[in-house]
Enzyme design. Structure first.
Site, PDB file in Angstrom:
ATOM      1  N   ARG A   1      36.484  82.236 -24.954  1.00 53.68           N
ATOM      2  CA  ARG A   1      36.364  83.104 -23.779  1.00 53.68           C
ATOM      3  C   ARG A   1      37.605  82.893 -22.911  1.00 53.68           C
ATOM      4  NH1 ARG A   1      30.963  81.652 -21.083  1.00 53.68           N
ATOM      5  NH2 ARG A   1      29.927  82.954 -22.619  1.00 53.68           N
TER       6      ARG A   1
ATOM      7  N   ARG B   1      33.410  79.274 -13.223  1.00 51.71           N
ATOM      8  CA  ARG B   1      33.798  80.176 -14.335  1.00 51.71           C
ATOM      9  C   ARG B   1      34.772  81.266 -13.871  1.00 51.71           C
ATOM     10  NH1 ARG B   1      29.778  80.043 -18.451  1.00 51.71           N
ATOM     11  NH2 ARG B   1      28.904  77.961 -18.477  1.00 51.71           N
TER      12      ARG B   1
ATOM     13  N   LYS C   1      26.952  74.971 -14.753  1.00 51.99           N
ATOM     14  CA  LYS C   1      27.871  76.092 -14.616  1.00 51.99           C
ATOM     15  C   LYS C   1      27.842  76.642 -13.187  1.00 51.99           C
ATOM     16  CE  LYS C   1      26.059  78.768 -17.801  1.00 51.99           C
ATOM     17  NZ  LYS C   1      25.509  79.897 -18.588  1.00 51.99           N
TER      18      LYS C   1
ATOM     19  N   LYS D   1      29.250  80.142 -10.750  1.00 53.86           N
ATOM     20  CA  LYS D   1      29.822  81.489 -10.874  1.00 53.86           C
ATOM     21  C   LYS D   1      30.171  82.083  -9.514  1.00 53.86           C
ATOM     22  CE  LYS D   1      27.597  82.331 -15.230  1.00 53.86           C
ATOM     23  NZ  LYS D   1      26.687  83.164 -16.019  1.00 53.86           N
TER      24      LYS D   1
ATOM     25  N   CYS E   1      23.197  91.800 -23.673  1.00 54.58           N
ATOM     26  CA  CYS E   1      23.983  90.599 -23.963  1.00 54.58           C
ATOM     27  C   CYS E   1      24.382  90.643 -25.439  1.00 54.58           C
ATOM     28  CB  CYS E   1      23.158  89.355 -23.670  1.00 54.58           C
ATOM     29  SG  CYS E   1      21.804  89.131 -24.838  1.00 54.58           S
TER      30      CYS E   1
ATOM     31  N   CYS F   1      24.938  84.304 -31.189  1.00 51.31           N
ATOM     32  CA  CYS F   1      24.421  83.423 -30.144  1.00 51.31           C
ATOM     33  C   CYS F   1      23.355  82.466 -30.697  1.00 51.31           C
ATOM     34  CB  CYS F   1      23.823  84.243 -29.001  1.00 51.31           C
ATOM     35  SG  CYS F   1      23.205  83.140 -27.721  1.00 51.31           S
TER      36      CYS F   1
ATOM     37  N   CYS G   1      17.266  86.530 -24.629  1.00 46.25           N
ATOM     38  CA  CYS G   1      16.424  85.369 -24.294  1.00 46.25           C
ATOM     39  C   CYS G   1      16.438  85.227 -22.776  1.00 46.25           C
ATOM     40  CB  CYS G   1      16.947  84.101 -24.992  1.00 46.25           C
ATOM     41  SG  CYS G   1      18.333  83.310 -24.144  1.00 46.25           S
TER      42      CYS G   1
ATOM     43  N   CYS H   1      21.767  86.586 -19.919  1.00 52.67           N
ATOM     44  CA  CYS H   1      23.167  87.009 -19.873  1.00 52.67           C
ATOM     45  C   CYS H   1      23.308  88.526 -19.673  1.00 52.67           C
ATOM     46  CB  CYS H   1      23.886  86.606 -21.154  1.00 52.67           C
ATOM     47  SG  CYS H   1      23.738  84.855 -21.529  1.00 52.67           S
TER      48      CYS H   1
END
Ligand code: SRM
Ligand code: SF4
Length: 588
Positions: free
Chosen positions: A84, A154, A222, A224, A443, A449, A488, A492
């Site tokens: 990414r 991120r 994480k 954001k 997503c 994934c 899930c 995302c």
């Protein structure tokens, strides 16, 4: 009340999660990655390195479509890496794109480039043997993938369409500055991927690599960030941990400062009532000169107070819940050395992207191309990847990847517009689609994934075909409903800010959530659990029929289902997201 409880630090009574040990022992994120690169016996990484490569923007994956088959043949899963890129605000130059495209064609198992909903691109399927080449290419192009995954700040989002706001350039500069200010200081990325130099923790200069902002154990989870300019909420700001909403100084026409909103996040875990999605809350306003100080103070508060024992409760929204919003604000203010001012009035009227041509205030043209689920790949009837390459060969402006997985061919001069339009049409980058499809998102999910429970990207096109038919049947095909699928509950695909949100439960089965709104400021509630796509379409057929005939003037589907009582709103997710009394029917 104990001091720890009062400060929201009760989690310290529990053992730290193993990720904390791993970060601390990682030799500033170097681990023994270089040794693993030399190991030809496996296509993957071992021990801590499996996690450590994430801090450098990569994930180890395998082709799930052939996992069982390979297991039967007693073969290692078909392993490769996801990369990414870090691209604050999503801006990339055509000359960079040409090289990015070439690498994907030569080295990617899937022969595709995937635009993400955080304004960057991903490569899927890069073999371990090509990783250093890949990073060296990025480096040559002035790009990198530092901190695009794992426990760091991120890729920073920024409103992408420079159409109506002269503030766009300023906002973009702030997105870049925030991204750079919050980067880790370690040379680990350069040592491992660019120079290939083995550095031991005993080497004396490592002492200079202390991380003044992130800390030597980096963030608990994480993190954001988004910078956004009203009235277009094209970055889905309410889903981010930290958001800067630009406010204009009417006298100078420049950015005066930012309203700061904190604690958005969309993931939850099926059945785990300690987890919940939430929208970002208003913290206060800061003048533009205090932007970095505010960002840093919020991040260091999360660094010091965020839960390092339970990763499921480690995101900023849980820290705020533990400290209370007032307690959190006080702590940030004491670090910032000033008080937040009252939030300045702001309003978002739209979300998503404006597909097609628009003329900016600078008289330049911008073409937003719709890319379903952000997947650039060449199909016989839709060679989108080659189309982008052909555009890159002639385009003199820049490209902007949007937070809705689309791409803008930005800054086109009047005299070049015709040529860009012709190429875009020839390769399907301009084509007729419904408003419903324009506003749909999924997503990635299968086959790459590892966390996928149900299909997402691969079922979205047909699901929207069927929903289009239902919209047409009820004569509402000119309207749209924000529809999103996520494979899930990690979320995302941002289904937890959709009017119709599908959350993967098991292969072929989804939970159906309803009642988000067009503006993206409300979490949708669970309506039916564990049902198939056909069952969902049949439910929606009935509900859309009612919406078509009973709605008020201009009333969105999400608002309608709440008003007529089909579903109760999620008012405060901390307490009512899981409230069983508010969930209408549970189907298993
Ligand atoms: Fe995500 C993990 C893909 C945006 C919440 N996400 C993953 C991984 C890396 C799976 C993994 O951990 O092994 C997925 C890789 C799939 C693949 O094969 O590509 C993945 N996430 C994506 C992307 C590519 C989806 C897309 O279709 O665009 C997005 C990449 C964004 C980027 O460029 O950085 C992506 N992920 C999101 C978003 C939406 C957003 O940020 O606006 C969310 C929900 C918002 C939020 O963070 O709450 C999101 N992803 C997660 C989570 C749950 C985090 C949590 O707080 O629990 C995970 C799992 C985790 O971190 O443990 C996850
Ligand atoms: Fe994978 Fe789940 Fe994220 Fe979809 S929502 S990409 S299935 S982690």
């Amino acid at each position: 009340m104990s001091d720890k409880k009062q400060k929201g630090l009760e989690w310290q009574d529990n053992p730290l999660s193993d990720n904390e040990r791993l970060k601390e022992e990682s030799n500033h994120l170097r681990g023994t990655i270089l040794d693993d690169l030399e190991d030809g016996l496996t296509g993957g990484f071992k021990g801590d390195n499996f996690q450590l490569i994430r801090f450098h923007g990569m994930y180890e994956q395998d082709d799930r479509d052939i996992r069982a088959e390979r297991q039967e043949e007693k073969l290692e899963p078909r392993k490769f890496m996801l990369l990414r890129c870090r691209l604050p605000g999503g801006i990339i130059k055509p000359e960079q794109w040409i090289e990015i495209d070439k690498f994907a064609r030569d080295n990617n198992y899937y022969q595709s480039i995937r635009l993400t909903n955080r304004q960057t691109f991903q490569y899927h399927g890069v073999p371990k043997t090509k990783l250093q080449d890949m990073h060296r290419l990025l480096h040559k192009l002035g790009l990198d993938s530092i901190a695009t995954a794992s426990d760091m700040n991120r890729n920073v989002l920024c409103s992408s369409n420079p159409v109506e706001s002269e503030l766009h350039q300023e906002a973009y500069e702030w997105a870049k500055k925030i991204s750079e200010h919050l980067l880790p200081r370690t040379n680990g990325y350069l040592d491992v991927w660019i120079s290939g130099k083995k550095v031991q923790s005993s080497d004396s200069f490592l002492g200079q690599e202390d991380e003044p902002i992130l800390g030597n154990r980096y963030l608990p989870r994480k993190y954001k960030t988004a910078v956004v300019l009203p009235p277009l909420n094209d970055v889905d700001l309410y889903s981010n941990d930290m958001n800067f909403v630009g406010i204009k100084d009417e006298k100078t026409g420049k950015l005066a400062g930012f309203n700061v909103l904190v604690g958005g996040g969309l993931s939850f875990e099926h059945g785990n009532t300690k987890t919940y999605p939430n929208i970002a809350l208003e913290l206060g306003y800061v003048p533009v000169e205090d932007t970095l100080k505010a960002a840093e103070s919020i991040v260091t508060t999360q660094r010091d107070f965020g839960n390092r024992a339970d990763r499921k409760n480690a995101r900023l929204r849980y820290t705020i819940q533990n400290m209370t919003l007032e307690g959190f604000r006080e702590e940030v203010e004491s670090r910032m050395g000033r008080r937040f001012e009252a939030i300045r009035p702001f309003e978002f009227t739209e979300r998503g992207d404006r597909i097609g041509w628009v003329k900016g205030i600078d008289k330049k043209w911008h073409l937003t191309c719709f890319i379903e689920s952000g997947r650039l790949v060449d199909k016989p009837d839709l060679p989108l990847m080659t189309g982008m390459l052909e555009l890159a060969k002639v385009h003199k402006g820049d490209f902007r990847i949007t937070a809705n997985q689309n791409i803008i061919i930005a800054n086109v001069a009047e005299e070049d517009k015709r040529q860009i339009e012709d190429i875009a049409r020839q390769y399907g980058l301009i084509r007729k689609i419904t408003k419903l499809r324009e506003n749909a998102m999924s997503c990635v999910s299968f086959p790459t994934c590892p966390l996928a429970m149900a299909e997402s990207e691969r079922v979205l096109p047909e699901f929207i075909d069927e929903l289009d038919k239902i919209m047409a049947k009820h004569h509402v095909e000119q309207d749209y409903i924000v529809t999103r699928i996520t494979g899930c509950p990690n979320g995302c695909g941002r289904a937890m800010l959709a009017e119709i949100g599908l959350v993967g439960k098991a292969v072929g089965r989804y939970n159906l959530h309803l009642g988000g709104n067009i503006a993206g400021t409300r979490i949708p509630r669970l309506y039916k659990e564990n049902i198939t796509l056909d069952e969902i379409l049949s439910e929606l057929d009935g509900l859309i029929a009612r919406w078509a005939t009973e709605r008020d003037q201009g009333e969105g589907f999400g608002d309608f289902v709440l008003r007529v009582g089909i579903i109760k709103p999620v008012v405060n997710p901390v307490v009512d997201f899981w409230d069983e009394n508010l969930i209408p029917t549970v189907t298993v």
